[in-house]
Design a protein around this motif. Sequence first.
Motif, PDB file in Angstrom:
ATOM      1  N   TRP A  90       0.819  -1.221   0.000  1.00  0.00           N
ATOM      2  CA  TRP A  90       0.000   0.000   0.000  1.00  0.00           C
ATOM      3  C   TRP A  90       0.848   1.265   0.000  1.00  0.00           C
ATOM      4  O   TRP A  90       0.452   2.275  -0.567  1.00  0.00           O
ATOM      5  N   LEU A  91       2.030   1.225   0.621  1.00  0.00           N
ATOM      6  CA  LEU A  91       2.868   2.413   0.605  1.00  0.00           C
ATOM      7  C   LEU A  91       3.418   2.670  -0.800  1.00  0.00           C
ATOM      8  O   LEU A  91       3.502   3.817  -1.248  1.00  0.00           O
ATOM      9  N   LEU A  92       3.752   1.586  -1.506  1.00  0.00           N
ATOM     10  CA  LEU A  92       4.233   1.747  -2.880  1.00  0.00           C
ATOM     11  C   LEU A  92       3.124   2.282  -3.780  1.00  0.00           C
ATOM     12  O   LEU A  92       3.383   3.098  -4.684  1.00  0.00           O
ATOM     13  N   LEU A  93       1.887   1.866  -3.560  1.00  0.00           N
ATOM     14  CA  LEU A  93       0.753   2.389  -4.331  1.00  0.00           C
ATOM     15  C   LEU A  93       0.609   3.893  -4.129  1.00  0.00           C
ATOM     16  O   LEU A  93       0.432   4.658  -5.094  1.00  0.00           O
ATOM     17  N   MET A  94       0.697   4.349  -2.890  1.00  0.00           N
ATOM     18  CA  MET A  94       0.535   5.779  -2.621  1.00  0.00           C
ATOM     19  C   MET A  94       1.699   6.582  -3.187  1.00  0.00           C
ATOM     20  O   MET A  94       1.495   7.679  -3.721  1.00  0.00           O
ATOM     21  N   ALA A  95       2.908   6.054  -3.068  1.00  0.00           N
ATOM     22  CA  ALA A  95       4.067   6.791  -3.565  1.00  0.00           C
ATOM     23  C   ALA A  95       4.132   6.809  -5.090  1.00  0.00           C
ATOM     24  O   ALA A  95       4.552   7.796  -5.693  1.00  0.00           O
ATOM     25  N   THR A  96       3.687   5.736  -5.740  1.00  0.00           N
ATOM     26  CA  THR A  96       3.792   5.624  -7.194  1.00  0.00           C
ATOM     27  C   THR A  96       2.716   6.413  -7.916  1.00  0.00           C
ATOM     28  O   THR A  96       2.978   7.070  -8.938  1.00  0.00           O
ATOM     29  N   TYR A  97       1.480   6.363  -7.401  1.00  0.00           N
ATOM     30  CA  TYR A  97       0.345   6.983  -8.092  1.00  0.00           C
ATOM     31  C   TYR A  97      -0.185   8.234  -7.392  1.00  0.00           C
ATOM     32  O   TYR A  97      -1.082   8.882  -7.929  1.00  0.00           O
ATOM     33  N   GLY A  98       0.307   8.541  -6.206  1.00  0.00           N
ATOM     34  CA  GLY A  98      -0.229   9.683  -5.477  1.00  0.00           C
ATOM     35  C   GLY A  98      -1.623   9.438  -4.937  1.00  0.00           C
ATOM     36  O   GLY A  98      -2.404  10.381  -4.782  1.00  0.00           O
ATOM     37  N   LEU A  99      -1.954   8.195  -4.651  1.00  0.00           N
ATOM     38  CA  LEU A  99      -3.278   7.869  -4.133  1.00  0.00           C
ATOM     39  C   LEU A  99      -3.389   8.240  -2.658  1.00  0.00           C
ATOM     40  O   LEU A  99      -2.405   8.175  -1.912  1.00  0.00           O
ATOM     41  N   GLY A 100      -4.593   8.626  -2.243  1.00  0.00           N
ATOM     42  CA  GLY A 100      -4.849   8.886  -0.843  1.00  0.00           C
ATOM     43  C   GLY A 100      -5.163   7.594  -0.116  1.00  0.00           C
ATOM     44  O   GLY A 100      -5.387   6.534  -0.723  1.00  0.00           O
ATOM     45  N   ALA A 101      -5.222   7.689   1.214  1.00  0.00           N
ATOM     46  CA  ALA A 101      -5.485   6.493   2.010  1.00  0.00           C
ATOM     47  C   ALA A 101      -6.846   5.899   1.672  1.00  0.00           C
ATOM     48  O   ALA A 101      -6.994   4.679   1.555  1.00  0.00           O
ATOM     49  N   ALA A 102      -7.863   6.752   1.510  1.00  0.00           N
ATOM     50  CA  ALA A 102      -9.206   6.247   1.219  1.00  0.00           C
ATOM     51  C   ALA A 102      -9.252   5.521  -0.124  1.00  0.00           C
ATOM     52  O   ALA A 102      -9.976   4.525  -0.282  1.00  0.00           O
ATOM     53  N   GLU A 103      -8.499   5.985  -1.092  1.00  0.00           N
ATOM     54  CA  GLU A 103      -8.486   5.338  -2.404  1.00  0.00           C
ATOM     55  C   GLU A 103      -7.803   3.980  -2.335  1.00  0.00           C
ATOM     56  O   GLU A 103      -8.249   3.017  -2.967  1.00  0.00           O
ATOM     57  N   VAL A 104      -6.715   3.901  -1.582  1.00  0.00           N
ATOM     58  CA  VAL A 104      -6.009   2.624  -1.444  1.00  0.00           C
ATOM     59  C   VAL A 104      -6.850   1.628  -0.650  1.00  0.00           C
ATOM     60  O   VAL A 104      -6.979   0.462  -1.026  1.00  0.00           O
ATOM     61  N   LEU A 105      -7.449   2.104   0.440  1.00  0.00           N
ATOM     62  CA  LEU A 105      -8.244   1.210   1.283  1.00  0.00           C
ATOM     63  C   LEU A 105      -9.532   0.767   0.598  1.00  0.00           C
ATOM     64  O   LEU A 105     -10.115  -0.245   0.981  1.00  0.00           O
TER      65      LEU A 105
END
Length: 389
Positions: A231-246
Amino acid sequence: MWKKNRISDGVVGIYLYWVRRFRAYCRRRHLEETSQLTLDGLRRFLHAYVGPLTKGPVAPSTCFVAQHALHAWAWALCALQVPVSEWRPPRAPAKLTPLLAAYRQYRCSHYGVAEKTVQQDIETAKVFLALLPGGSKSVSKASVADIDTFVSRLSARLSKGTVADYCSSLRAFLRFLYTTKRLRCDLASCVASPRIRGAERPPRALPWGDVRRLLGSIKQKEPPGKRDFAWLLLMATYGLGAAEVLGLDLEDVDWKSEILHVRRPKTKAEIELPLLPPVAKALAVYLQAERPSHVQSRRIFLNSTIPYTPLTSSAIRQRVRLYARQAGVDALVLGAHVFRHSHATRQIDAGVNPKVVGDILGHRRPSSTSVYVRVALRRLRQVALPVPR
């Protein structure tokens, strides 16, 4: 089933110890086991239970262990398609007055208002109504003086940013009152909130080297390292917020087409992002080696303990701060959103069109993306004017 989810033999033995005693308790009292497997049923069991050594009530620490054991038993039965009662029945929503109920319906009918925002708006309206001499009965007589009292009381104990959020909610409530003819005048423009300049706050973006150090500090060989790295790689790679990842479900990853489907929590709009190889590898490793099995939830990221509920934003925030301490990364602002800022700033620094960055981040207005431009230091240095002599 417990062992498949990497629960040790010792813990399984403790679970079975309490399951046997719970079943014996139900048999003695002629109770149906599955109907008693609830938090209230557990409390009744522990109240009647007499310890074999102490010959009296069990200690609080023992109650805690028993609760985990029986909760794990209830989860296992549910996973095996055995009908069991809900462990913790949902709380009934607080009953709203007719005015607040109408306001809630009004806010929910507007596109793009998240449920959390609606709840905050309702709480703000409650506080404001409590300040009025006659409560909601005198709402038609609300005045500018009442608004000033509301803002001044908040300012005495809260930060400027928090007060500004409350003022924004109050404006929405006052517009509702005016639109529905409950107020003669539109008092929304009379709400004087603290003025906050964008440059007042420190930049929330981390240098990309710090982001890589954070990723490197995660011990992927130990649970929940594979999950957290993904999940940290998803946020760092795409700029996703926590709600989008979760909010990602198993079906949102199209492995064949190499596409990641992401839903915006506010607008409910769906965007398609390329499933980059490093991200695909991190997700596959987590799903195959660490994600719990025999779970009903379709969410990708789950808690690592029974009953394996979906991960929460507060858990992500705590894990980010933990890895920041391990990596020696120190920043005034640390949380899930910092990776969104870091990604956007890095893209702006690399020369990507701000409109493209805004589209990826889900921004409707260019002004929302402009906050990242002011911290794109590399590009700002290139346009700096020489100091006059």
